[in-house]
Design a protein around this motif. Structure first.
Motif, PDB file in Angstrom:
ATOM      1  N   PHE A 146      43.874 -54.198  18.915  1.00 18.95           N
ATOM      2  CA  PHE A 146      42.910 -53.692  17.934  1.00 18.95           C
ATOM      3  C   PHE A 146      43.169 -54.298  16.550  1.00 18.95           C
ATOM      4  O   PHE A 146      42.242 -54.689  15.850  1.00 18.95           O
ATOM      5  N   GLY A 147      44.433 -54.400  16.169  1.00 19.88           N
ATOM      6  CA  GLY A 147      44.783 -54.995  14.878  1.00 19.88           C
ATOM      7  C   GLY A 147      44.380 -56.458  14.795  1.00 19.88           C
ATOM      8  O   GLY A 147      43.843 -56.912  13.785  1.00 19.88           O
ATOM      9  N   PRO A 200      43.385 -42.760  23.634  1.00 16.81           N
ATOM     10  CA  PRO A 200      44.482 -42.341  24.524  1.00 16.81           C
ATOM     11  C   PRO A 200      44.120 -41.128  25.383  1.00 16.81           C
ATOM     12  O   PRO A 200      44.468 -41.086  26.572  1.00 16.81           O
ATOM     13  N   PHE A 201      43.401 -40.179  24.802  1.00  9.33           N
ATOM     14  CA  PHE A 201      42.998 -39.007  25.582  1.00  9.33           C
ATOM     15  C   PHE A 201      42.076 -39.419  26.729  1.00  9.33           C
ATOM     16  O   PHE A 201      42.246 -38.976  27.870  1.00  9.33           O
ATOM     17  N   ARG A 251      37.412 -46.307   7.038  1.00  6.71           N
ATOM     18  CA  ARG A 251      38.489 -47.019   7.705  1.00  6.71           C
ATOM     19  C   ARG A 251      39.380 -46.085   8.506  1.00  6.71           C
ATOM     20  O   ARG A 251      40.213 -46.546   9.253  1.00  6.71           O
ATOM     21  N   ILE A 252      39.226 -44.797   8.318  1.00  7.24           N
ATOM     22  CA  ILE A 252      40.052 -43.853   9.066  1.00  7.24           C
ATOM     23  C   ILE A 252      39.496 -43.620  10.474  1.00  7.24           C
ATOM     24  O   ILE A 252      40.242 -43.318  11.392  1.00  7.24           O
ATOM     25  N   LEU A 297      41.558 -43.077  13.989  1.00  8.20           N
ATOM     26  CA  LEU A 297      41.491 -41.868  14.806  1.00  8.20           C
ATOM     27  C   LEU A 297      41.064 -42.179  16.233  1.00  8.20           C
ATOM     28  O   LEU A 297      41.592 -41.604  17.185  1.00  8.20           O
ATOM     29  N   LEU A 298      40.114 -43.076  16.370  1.00 11.01           N
ATOM     30  CA  LEU A 298      39.689 -43.467  17.709  1.00 11.01           C
ATOM     31  C   LEU A 298      40.836 -44.101  18.478  1.00 11.01           C
ATOM     32  O   LEU A 298      41.049 -43.803  19.656  1.00 11.01           O
ATOM     33  N   LEU A 299      41.568 -44.963  17.806  1.00  3.76           N
ATOM     34  CA  LEU A 299      42.642 -45.684  18.471  1.00  3.76           C
ATOM     35  C   LEU A 299      43.771 -44.756  18.909  1.00  3.76           C
ATOM     36  O   LEU A 299      44.292 -44.891  20.010  1.00  3.76           O
TER      37      LEU A 299
END
Length: 130
Positions: A44-45, A13-14, A1-2, A6-8
């Protein structure tokens, strides 16, 4: 779930920032990136919640578990208990994420109903708190 987290908040963003640099000056790209993140984050949520509910509808099952952890949480001088439940499925134990017990009706080792996905038992929720 992490990984989705991290992607989000890191990879996307990068990538967006680098993409905006192709179309805008550095100053404007830096200015627009946070707004795009503010749109993507809640989106996303909502998408994750939709997928979870869809999974519960097609593969959901209710089982009895027990409260294994109670943690006191307070926000702005108001407190409540957050509880974590444990349940067993296919001879393997799973735990839920902590959920708010604002009515303070559950104690350690109390029986509690948990809804989970048979396809992915880590997708679970305490339905007695809904």
């Amino acid at each position: 779930r992490i990984l989705p987290f991290l992607l989000l908040f890191a990879a996307i963003p990068f990538t967006l920032y680098k993409t905006l640099l192709l179309f805008f000056e550095k100053k404007n790209a830096t200015k627009y990136t946070p707004f795009i993140i503010l749109i993507l984050g809640p989106g996303f949520g909502i998408w994750c919640n939709y997928l979870s509910e869809k999974d519960f509808k097609s593969n959901g099952e209710v089982i009895h578990g027990k409260v294994i952890k109670r943690v006191w949480s307070s926000v702005k001088n108001r407190g409540y208990w957050a509880i974590t439940a444990e349940f067993e499925y296919n001879s393997k134990k799973y735990t839920t994420f902590p959920e708010d017990d604002k009515s303070n009706k559950f104690r350690l080792n109390d029986k509690i109903r948990v809804r989970f996905s048979t396809r992915n038992p880590e997708n679970s929720e305490i339905i007695d708190l809904k």
